[in-house]
Design a protein around this motif. Structure first.
Motif, mmCIF file in Angstrom:
data_model
loop_
_atom_site.group_PDB
_atom_site.id
_atom_site.type_symbol
_atom_site.label_atom_id
_atom_site.label_comp_id
_atom_site.label_asym_id
_atom_site.label_seq_id
_atom_site.Cartn_x
_atom_site.Cartn_y
_atom_site.Cartn_z
ATOM 1 N N ALA A 109 0.919 -1.348 0.054
ATOM 2 C CA ALA A 109 -0.043 0.040 -0.050
ATOM 3 C C ALA A 109 0.877 1.266 -0.064
ATOM 4 O O ALA A 109 0.359 2.515 0.485
ATOM 5 C CB ALA A 109 -0.848 0.035 1.259
ATOM 6 N N ALA A 139 0.099 -2.839 5.734
ATOM 7 C CA ALA A 139 -0.628 -1.698 4.890
ATOM 8 C C ALA A 139 -0.408 -0.232 5.714
ATOM 9 O O ALA A 139 -0.580 0.614 5.147
ATOM 10 C CB ALA A 139 -1.939 -1.868 4.536
ATOM 11 N N TRP A 143 -5.382 1.429 3.495
ATOM 12 C CA TRP A 143 -6.196 0.979 2.773
ATOM 13 C C TRP A 143 -7.701 1.469 3.524
ATOM 14 O O TRP A 143 -7.647 1.566 4.584
ATOM 15 C CB TRP A 143 -6.398 -0.407 2.255
ATOM 16 C CG TRP A 143 -5.322 -0.862 1.525
ATOM 17 C CD1 TRP A 143 -4.969 -0.444 0.560
ATOM 18 C CD2 TRP A 143 -4.896 -2.220 1.820
ATOM 19 N NE1 TRP A 143 -3.942 -1.339 0.074
ATOM 20 C CE2 TRP A 143 -3.696 -2.304 0.696
ATOM 21 C CE3 TRP A 143 -4.542 -3.296 2.826
ATOM 22 C CZ2 TRP A 143 -2.974 -3.334 0.421
ATOM 23 C CZ3 TRP A 143 -3.874 -4.314 2.745
ATOM 24 C CH2 TRP A 143 -3.088 -4.466 1.436
ATOM 25 N N GLU A 147 -10.847 -1.204 -0.366
ATOM 26 C CA GLU A 147 -9.543 -1.539 -0.809
ATOM 27 C C GLU A 147 -8.734 -2.740 0.008
ATOM 28 O O GLU A 147 -8.240 -3.456 -0.745
ATOM 29 C CB GLU A 147 -8.821 -0.393 -0.608
ATOM 30 C CG GLU A 147 -8.998 0.621 -1.709
ATOM 31 C CD GLU A 147 -8.479 2.215 -1.342
ATOM 32 O OE1 GLU A 147 -8.208 3.100 -2.040
ATOM 33 O OE2 GLU A 147 -7.899 2.161 -0.137
ATOM 34 N N ALA A 148 -8.856 -2.866 1.395
ATOM 35 C CA ALA A 148 -8.478 -3.784 2.047
ATOM 36 C C ALA A 148 -9.083 -5.258 1.592
ATOM 37 O O ALA A 148 -8.171 -6.096 1.371
ATOM 38 C CB ALA A 148 -8.650 -3.687 3.520
ATOM 39 N N CYS A 167 -6.352 -1.013 7.730
ATOM 40 C CA CYS A 167 -7.191 0.020 7.732
ATOM 41 C C CYS A 167 -6.993 0.773 9.054
ATOM 42 O O CYS A 167 -6.266 0.350 9.938
ATOM 43 C CB CYS A 167 -8.643 -0.380 7.871
ATOM 44 S SG CYS A 167 -9.183 -1.306 6.401
#
Length: 330
Positions: A109, A139, A143, A147-148, A167
């Motif tokens: 990411a 990430a 995200w 998206e995740a 997230c």
């Protein structure tokens, strides 16, 4: 009892360590080292952190330098390799820095990159570590939930050990954990622990399967151990691009945790061109030693920061000390 501010400033050494690869957007890592009655200790919050957040890092430095640490339950810690957001072709050279490591954490990411870049990087890591190796991705909260879910589904074929902080919020972590349950890939929380006003909120919400614990951001080994005990979840002890002195703090934390089932993110001295220790705490046969490293006076001189950066850091120490002084008195 806090040491006097003069005791901190009297031994403070500000250093700059050049990095082998760009990581977290930086190529040079700065840190302040102090020598307390228990030995050398480290204060190295990232430069963008405000004084309230950075004060926890100073509390950790004081804890490690001026307070006896818990007796270790183990004398070496298995560590993971850390793979920055590099091109897939660069992965072999990165993994060569972590001899014997069976686990690799891969950054994903990265701003300016694509999911295809992440897939290529993770595929390259999996090919090198083989089917018996462990691959985890991080990430850094970049995200959103949709998206995740898409990214985790795309990366699932590489048999992920877990996904770290996909997230940003506890609520989003809880949602993505539910959405991806069918893939049987655990969700780990990092920023939701170390950057939270309540580091236990993510555990209470059932938003993660395991926690990533770092000694400096959480205020030191003793405070981190209390959080681990209260959270009741498996943990991974990690670092924040520390010198060998800061890594030693993390190693003492990892050594004091009764159940430590995951390899730890304490091999990151391998990311530097140079270090402050006579014998740096870099991985050997996949492990690092649980010990306070001997700091090299010559290396302190060689890696000394310019005067303007030294002044900037010492002023930061003074400001953060006032925060620690105030919060300790409450």
């Amino acid at each position: 009892m806090l040491p006097h501010l003069d005791d901190l400033l009297g031994t403070a050494r500000v250093v700059r360590l050049p990095m082998r690869s760009r990581f977290r957007g930086i190529t040079v890592r700065e840190a302040v080292l102090f020598e307390g009655p228990e030995g050398w200790t480290e204060f190295s919050p990232f430069v963008e952190y405000d004084d309230e957040e950075a004060a926890s890092w100073l509390h950790a430095a004081i804890d490690f330098g001026w307070r006896p640490q818990p007796a270790p339950l183990r004398h070496q810690i298995a560590v993971n390799a850390t793979v920055p957001a590099v091109a897939a072709d660069d992965v072999p050279a990165i993994l060569d820095r972590y001899p014997g490591a069976r686990t690799a954490k891969v950054k994903v990411a990265e701003p300016g990159q694509t999911l295809a870049d992440d897939i290529a990087r993770v595929r390259a890591v999996r090919e090198i570590v083989g089917p018996e190796g462990r691959v985890r991705v991080d990430a850094n909260a970049l995200w959103n939930v949709d998206e995740a879910e898409h990214a985790i589904h795309a990366l699932a074929p590489f048999d992920l050990e877990y996904v770290e902080q996909p997230c940003a919020t506890v609520e989003e972590l809880a949602e993505i954990r539910v959405r991806t349950r069918y893939m049987d890939i655990p969700i780990a929380a990092d920023e939701s622990v170390r950057k939270a006003s309540d580091p236990l909120a993510v555990a209470r919400a059932g938003a993660a399967d395991l926690l990533v614990i770092k000694a400096q951001p959480l205020g030191g080994v003793h405070t981190a151990l209390r959080i681990v005990a209260e959270a009741g979840l498996p943990v991974v002890v990690s670092s924040a691009l520390d010198t060998s002195v800061g890594i030693a703090m993390g190693a003492f934390l990892a050594a004091a945790i009764p159940e430590l089932d995951f390899d730890c993110g304490l091999g990151t001295v391998a990311m530097f061109d140079q270090d402050v220790a006579v014998s740096p705490l870099t991985p050997v046969d996949g492990v690092i030693r649980v010990e306070r490293p001997e700091v090299s006076p010559a290396q302190l001189d060689r890696l000394s920061a310019p005067d303007d950066r030294r002044d900037w850091w010492l002023d930061r120490v003074r400001r953060c000390y006032r925060v620690v002084e105030r919060t300790t008195a409450l």
